[in-house]
Design an enzyme around this catalytic site. Structure first.
Site, PDB file in Angstrom:
ATOM      1  N   GLU A  70       1.039  -1.560  -0.058  1.00 44.61           N
ATOM      2  CA  GLU A  70      -0.414  -0.131   0.029  1.00 44.61           C
ATOM      3  C   GLU A  70       0.903   1.083  -0.049  1.00 44.61           C
ATOM      4  O   GLU A  70       1.945   1.394   0.579  1.00 44.61           O
ATOM      5  CB  GLU A  70      -0.842  -0.323   0.954  1.00 44.61           C
ATOM      6  CG  GLU A  70      -1.989  -1.581   1.429  1.00 44.61           C
ATOM      7  CD  GLU A  70      -2.998  -0.605   2.379  1.00 44.61           C
ATOM      8  OE1 GLU A  70      -3.997  -1.289   1.987  1.00 44.61           O
ATOM      9  OE2 GLU A  70      -2.466   0.044   3.655  1.00 44.61           O
ATOM     10  N   CYS A  71       0.605   1.477  -0.659  1.00 46.91           N
ATOM     11  CA  CYS A  71       0.870   3.334  -0.980  1.00 46.91           C
ATOM     12  C   CYS A  71       3.255   3.359  -1.005  1.00 46.91           C
ATOM     13  O   CYS A  71       3.119   2.786  -2.155  1.00 46.91           O
ATOM     14  CB  CYS A  71       0.550   4.446   0.434  1.00 46.91           C
ATOM     15  SG  CYS A  71       0.990   6.314  -0.124  1.00 46.91           S
ATOM     16  N   GLY A  72       3.909   3.440  -0.139  1.00 52.01           N
ATOM     17  CA  GLY A  72       4.749   3.388   0.324  1.00 52.01           C
ATOM     18  C   GLY A  72       5.700   2.181  -0.279  1.00 52.01           C
ATOM     19  O   GLY A  72       6.218   1.682  -0.607  1.00 52.01           O
TER      20      GLY A  72
ATOM     21  N   MET B  80       5.435   1.228  -3.290  1.00 52.88           N
ATOM     22  CA  MET B  80       6.075   2.455  -4.358  1.00 52.88           C
ATOM     23  C   MET B  80       7.616   1.075  -3.840  1.00 52.88           C
ATOM     24  O   MET B  80       8.453   0.499  -4.554  1.00 52.88           O
ATOM     25  CB  MET B  80       6.786   3.461  -4.187  1.00 52.88           C
ATOM     26  CG  MET B  80       5.653   4.056  -4.233  1.00 52.88           C
ATOM     27  SD  MET B  80       5.800   5.822  -3.122  1.00 52.88           S
ATOM     28  CE  MET B  80       7.254   6.468  -2.632  1.00 52.88           C
TER      29      MET B  80
ATOM     30  N   THR C  37      -1.470  -1.050  -4.451  1.00 50.87           N
ATOM     31  CA  THR C  37      -2.244   0.406  -4.066  1.00 50.87           C
ATOM     32  C   THR C  37      -1.225   1.598  -3.630  1.00 50.87           C
ATOM     33  O   THR C  37      -0.944   1.747  -2.484  1.00 50.87           O
ATOM     34  CB  THR C  37      -3.912  -0.075  -3.941  1.00 50.87           C
ATOM     35  OG1 THR C  37      -3.664  -0.336  -2.432  1.00 50.87           O
ATOM     36  CG2 THR C  37      -4.338  -1.508  -4.136  1.00 50.87           C
TER      37      THR C  37
END
Length: 438
Positions: free
Chosen positions: A328-330, A333, A428
């Site tokens: 998720e998010c970080g 990435m 995501t």
């Protein structure tokens, strides 16, 4: 049956001092021998950890945009056994989305109304005196159905300033629960997503103890206790969210820490085993885990360390050959090919997705998200609608993989941040809060 009596600490806007008031109040009440249950209204990822440090009890998010009544009731039931509830609002008291969803606008006022908690309004009275009462009265009258406990006047410059401001409040018929003198040391360190994380504060215990002493000296704690109230208990028989696997390897350190507490509580309550590990310490996920979950956080601040964490990356890649990995998010990435830091340096990430993100090319992404899954992800099948929240400054440079979902903002506009999928790996940019039907 009713919930323990509670209050919601809010303000006209961010930056008025409500978080330091919240932390000081939690600790002062705990010092008085009360079992205090903290909550956070809205989707904030950081504040609940500060609440836990202050109250000694886990804090949970309550979100009237993303959560239906059954889930709100199940989370509110976590207050069982507490003597008093203290919740912290987000942004200004009435701030929420412009267009209500199926559930609500997501404002702090909405949370207070649903839970029956009177509002304590923290007012920054710097640069004004009697005029502050007009602001407070406007908030009191904007929704007459909203229970209102009174005001705490913050950043008062002098006894004369206090006297004049109190005159205005008396004229407006608004109880003054406390007056806090101006002090420059009552701020918490911040960075680009708001406050630094609780685990990073150089001396959090000392800071919270100082806030409590300050609140005790300048706030009428007995009046605050008397003002607490609540509505009927929600349907506590409804379960919290189910775990996406039985044994979950969960990344947890200064780079990966943004997981909503109600999710973890639901996973544990259902019998799942959570196996924390630290990518920054170059720890690999447990080799017998069923699922690896990388939460959001600050990988952009630790990209060089993560790129050099060979045991972590090797273990993650090995797991992804046969079992699911989700970010998720970080965390999303970190699953990609590369992450470009603020100086423009590109760092190799796990390479399990083709995603390349840049913190050098910053783009502010903030808001609620409704996602319709185009493929399975851990815990949910294709076609499921999810609700979450997105908050980051990184931009997408490359995203070659198949999209995971169609993603819409709170007003129904479809956006490009679709997430990605490749093999057993999904990711995501939004942080999962709940299934849309929950």
């Amino acid at each position: 049956m009713t919930n323990p009596p509670g209050l919601l600490i809010s303000a006209p806007s961010s930056g008025t001092g409500k978080t330091t008031v919240m932390l000081g109040l939690l600790r002062a009440l705990a010092e008085d021998g009360l079992t205090v249950q903290p909550f956070k209204s809205g989707p904030d990822y950081i504040d609940p950890a500060f609440h836990r440090a202050a109250a000694g009890r886990a804090s949970f998010n309550l979100d009237s945009w993303a959560m239906g009544a059954p889930l709100l009731g199940a989370i509110a039931a976590q207050a069982k056994g507490a003597d008093i509830v203290v919740a912290e609002g987000s942004m200004g008291l009435f701030d929420g989305v412009a267009k209500p969803g199926e559930l609500g606008h997501g404002s702090s006022a909405e949370t207070a109304l649903r839970m029956g908690w009177p509002v304590v309004l923290v007012l920054d009275v710097g640069g004004q005196a009697q005029s502050a009462a007009a602001t407070a009265l406007g908030f009191r009258m904007y929704n007459p159905d909203l229970p209102f406990a009174g005001v705490i006047l913050n950043r008062c410059a002098s006894p004369r300033h206090e006297r004049l401001t109190r005159l205005g409040m008396e004229r407006a018929g608004l109880p003054v629960l406390g007056v806090l003198p101006r002090r420059g040391d009552l701020t918490l360190p911040e960075r680009h997503l708001g406050l630094i994380q609780a685990v990073e504060h150089p001396d959090l215990e000392s800071a919270i103890a100082g806030y409590a002493a300050f609140l005790r000296a300048h706030v009428d704690l007995e009046a605050i206790k008397r003002a607490a109230s609540s509505g009927p208990m929600g349907p506590s028989s409804v379960a919290l969210p189910r775990p996406p696997a039985q044994r979950i390897a969960l990344a947890r350190d200064a780079a990966f820490s943004f997981t909503y507490p109600h999710l973890l509580e639901g996973w544990r309550a259902a019998g799942a085993e959570i196996l924390p590990f630290s990518p920054l310490a170059d720890e690999a996920p447990a080799p017998d885990a069923d699922l690896v979950w990388l939460p959001g956080g600050y990988p952009e601040l630790h990209a060089g360390t993560l790129a050099a964490a060979e045991r972590f990356l090797t273990g993650l890649r090995r797991h992804a050959e046969t079992r699911p990995v989700h970010g998720e998010c970080g965390g999303y990435m970190a699953l990609g090919e590369g992450l470009i830091d603020k100086d423009g340096t590109r760092h190799r990430m796990a390479g399990l997705l083709g995603l390349v993100t840049s913190y050098e090319k910053r783009k502010f992404n903030l808001g609620y998200r409704r996602a319709e899954l185009l493929a399975d992800m851990p815990g949910f099948s294709a076609g499921t609608a999810l609700r979450g929240h997105e908050f980051h400054y990184s931009s997408i440079v490359e995203q070659p993989d198949a999209p995971l979902a169609r993603v819409f903002d709170a007003e129904g506009a479809e956006g490009p941040q679709t997430g990605s999928r490749r093999g057993h790996v999904t990711g995501t940019f939004f942080h999962l809060i709940a299934e849309a039907s929950a």
